[in-house]
Scaffold this motif. Structure first.
Motif, PDB file in Angstrom:
ATOM      1  N   THR A 159       0.832  -1.207   0.000  1.00  0.00           N
ATOM      2  CA  THR A 159       0.000   0.000   0.000  1.00  0.00           C
ATOM      3  C   THR A 159       0.864   1.255   0.000  1.00  0.00           C
ATOM      4  OG1 THR A 159      -1.722  -1.193   1.214  1.00  0.00           O
ATOM      5  CG2 THR A 159      -1.861   1.211   1.186  1.00  0.00           C
ATOM      6  N   SER A 174      -6.184  -1.385  -1.207  1.00  0.00           N
ATOM      7  CA  SER A 174      -7.393  -0.588  -0.992  1.00  0.00           C
ATOM      8  C   SER A 174      -7.321   0.711  -1.787  1.00  0.00           C
ATOM      9  CB  SER A 174      -7.554  -0.296   0.497  1.00  0.00           C
ATOM     10  OG  SER A 174      -8.622   0.603   0.722  1.00  0.00           O
ATOM     11  N   TYR A 220      -6.459   5.881   5.903  1.00  0.00           N
ATOM     12  CA  TYR A 220      -7.719   5.179   5.662  1.00  0.00           C
ATOM     13  C   TYR A 220      -8.866   5.989   6.258  1.00  0.00           C
ATOM     14  CZ  TYR A 220      -4.736   1.072   4.787  1.00  0.00           C
ATOM     15  OH  TYR A 220      -3.783   0.204   4.304  1.00  0.00           O
ATOM     16  N   SER A 267     -14.672   4.235   5.422  1.00  0.00           N
ATOM     17  CA  SER A 267     -15.093   3.166   4.506  1.00  0.00           C
ATOM     18  C   SER A 267     -14.025   2.105   4.311  1.00  0.00           C
ATOM     19  CB  SER A 267     -15.463   3.770   3.146  1.00  0.00           C
ATOM     20  OG  SER A 267     -14.346   4.441   2.580  1.00  0.00           O
ATOM     21  N   ALA A 268     -12.819   2.334   4.847  1.00  0.00           N
ATOM     22  CA  ALA A 268     -11.717   1.399   4.600  1.00  0.00           C
ATOM     23  C   ALA A 268     -11.205   0.740   5.870  1.00  0.00           C
ATOM     24  CB  ALA A 268     -10.571   2.123   3.895  1.00  0.00           C
ATOM     25  N   PHE A 269     -11.923   0.883   6.969  1.00  0.00           N
ATOM     26  CA  PHE A 269     -11.530   0.160   8.179  1.00  0.00           C
ATOM     27  C   PHE A 269     -12.771  -0.128   9.018  1.00  0.00           C
ATOM     28  CE2 PHE A 269     -11.288   4.617   9.540  1.00  0.00           C
ATOM     29  CZ  PHE A 269     -11.940   4.593  10.756  1.00  0.00           C
ATOM     30  N   ARG A 270     -12.621  -1.103   9.918  1.00  0.00           N
ATOM     31  CA  ARG A 270     -13.717  -1.474  10.823  1.00  0.00           C
ATOM     32  C   ARG A 270     -13.238  -1.280  12.251  1.00  0.00           C
ATOM     33  NH1 ARG A 270     -14.404  -6.240   9.260  1.00  0.00           N
ATOM     34  NH2 ARG A 270     -13.389  -7.431  10.938  1.00  0.00           N
ATOM     35  N   ALA A 298      -8.867  -2.390   5.650  1.00  0.00           N
ATOM     36  CA  ALA A 298      -9.308  -3.023   4.403  1.00  0.00           C
ATOM     37  C   ALA A 298      -8.227  -3.957   3.873  1.00  0.00           C
ATOM     38  CB  ALA A 298      -9.637  -1.947   3.375  1.00  0.00           C
ATOM     39  N   LYS A 299      -8.655  -5.044   3.262  1.00  0.00           N
ATOM     40  CA  LYS A 299      -7.783  -6.069   2.692  1.00  0.00           C
ATOM     41  C   LYS A 299      -7.101  -6.921   3.770  1.00  0.00           C
ATOM     42  CE  LYS A 299      -8.214  -4.649  -1.664  1.00  0.00           C
ATOM     43  NZ  LYS A 299      -8.771  -5.486  -2.752  1.00  0.00           N
TER      44      LYS A 299
END
Length: 426
Positions: free
Chosen positions: A26, A77, A117, A120-123, A132-133
């Motif tokens: 990344t 991502s 990030y 929308s790209a992490f939880r 993400a990924k």
């Protein structure tokens, strides 16, 4: 006064081998997209006088992903890549506003390796962060708690030259209300003493780099003996980077504690608008000035003052704070740097730094009294302009006949000084 601010909380993290490999890919893709977009914007302007904005570069990114040569951009991502384009847009905005230089290309070896990030790209669930990924959450060392009920809006992962991984979470934080105070302080920055306050207190300069200089010299000497491109050279380079990281961390920690104390104890803080970028061009003092961290001190002081409702005033850099007698207002003709104390013709004996701090405080209060505002005026300072007010306002500096030396009486306007002829700040 309490308030809600956006605050970044940085922690060490220890990704697994798979996570480290994904983050490394990344970082490489972020650097590639940034450089491609910068080259496209530069070419469009130099050849066709065409301005390219973020929207155009975002469309370019979509087309780049469809090519065989750059198809690997689809493996990471897309959010960090879009954020790289936004960072480039911000760099151009600062350049056109004359706040920064023209953006430069990112280097694989020297540039900071990081990726940002958005939501929308992490939880974020149960205080566990999964990017993400990635199938598993990052192993983060929670060295301090996040604000209660905080939910990160952005997450930045970085990898420094010393091999350490960090994750920075941007959250909303409530700054506790701090009681207002009537205390004021003037601050004179120096090298023998890091800071001298108008109260007479001198804060010791810890000289963090000098403390670790022997260790740094050994590590750099060991690095110079290694074969370029070898694995042993890479190991030696990381040892040098670890020494630099230790110096940087200790300096940052010291300045954080110092600025927090000053902001909490004082309602109004007056500093000098020093041109640090110009001062470090002096090869004899550059190392000591960089080790002192004057610029970092001012940055921390400003944003913490905003948090706690304090006022920061920056006086003009050409104000002769050292040569001016704080008792009678007489300006000494000549005061070499090796003279640490001097006696005015009025009979008052001054400590060089304490006298400067007191003059800085008086000048800053007079600037505030004339309604020039309390925020640092960096743009006007770079152009040599000073805040001007009427002679009847602010703190009395003595009659114009008291001004001697290189500063002409016509340069005095009761609030700030203009640089005339060969007048110098010291």
């Amino acid at each position: 006064m309490a308030g809600v601010v956006q605050r970044a909380f940085r922690y060490r993290c220890y990704p697994t081998e798979a996570q480290a490999a994904e983050l490394t890919r990344t970082f490489g893709c972020v650097r590639k997209v940034y450089n491609l977009a910068l080259a496209a914007r530069t070419e469009a302007w130099t050849q066709r006088r065409e301005r390219v904005n973020y929207g155009a570069t975002s469309a370019m990114l979509t087309s780049w992903k469809q090519t065989e040569e750059l198809a690997y951009l689809n493996d990471v991502s897309s959010v960090p890549l879009q954020q790289a384009l936004r960072h480039l847009q911000a760099a151009f905005t600062n350049f056109f506003a004359k706040r920064a230089r023209y953006p430069t290309f990112k280097s694989k070896k020297r540039s900071r390796r990081s990726a940002e990030y958005t939501r929308s790209a992490f939880r974020w669930r149960d205080e566990k962060l999964t990017l993400a990924k990635m199938a598993e959450p990052l192993d983060i060392v929670w060295s301090r708690p996040l604000p209660k009920g905080a939910s990160p809006s952005t997450v930045t992962v970085s990898h420094d030259a010393a091999g350490r991984w960090f994750v920075s979470l941007l959250c909303q934080d409530v700054i506790a209300e701090t009681p207002a105070t009537t205390a004021t302080v003037g601050i004179d920055a120096g090298l023998d003493s890091l800071l001298t306050l108008s109260t007479g207190e001198k804060i010791t300069n810890p000289r963090h780099e000098r403390a670790d200089l022997a260790r740094l010299v050994r590590a750099q000497r060991n690095l110079s003996r290694k074969q370029p491109g070898s694995s042993n050279r890479a190991k030696a380079r990381r040892k040098v980077a670890r020494v630099h990281a230790r110096i940087t961390d200790r300096r940052r920690d010291y300045l954080h504690k110092l600025t927090t104390r000053i902001v909490r104890e004082n309602q109004t803080i007056v500093i000098e608008d020093l041109a640090v970028r110009t001062m470090v061009k002096n090869h004899r003092l550059a190392r000591a000035i960089s080790d002192a961290g004057w610029r970092q001190f001012r940055t921390m002081l400003e944003y913490k003052a905003t948090w706690y409702g304090r006022a920061v005033i920056a006086v003009d850099r050409w104000f002769p704070s050292t040569k001016l007698c704080s008792a009678c207002g007489v300006l000494a003709e000549h005061l070499p740097l090796d003279v640490r104390s001097w006696t005015c013709r009025c009979g008052t004996t001054h400590d060089r730094d304490v006298n400067a701090a007191r003059n800085i405080l008086a000048e800053g209060l007079s600037v505030a009294a004339c309604g020039a505002g309390v925020r640092p005026q960096r743009e006007s300072s770079r152009t040599g302009r000073s805040v001007v007010k009427q002679e009847t306002s602010g703190v009395t500096r003595g009659t114009p006949s008291h001004w001697e030396g290189d500063v002409k009486p016509s340069a005095v306007r009761g609030c700030g000084l203009r640089r005339t002829g060969s007048a110098r700040r010291r």
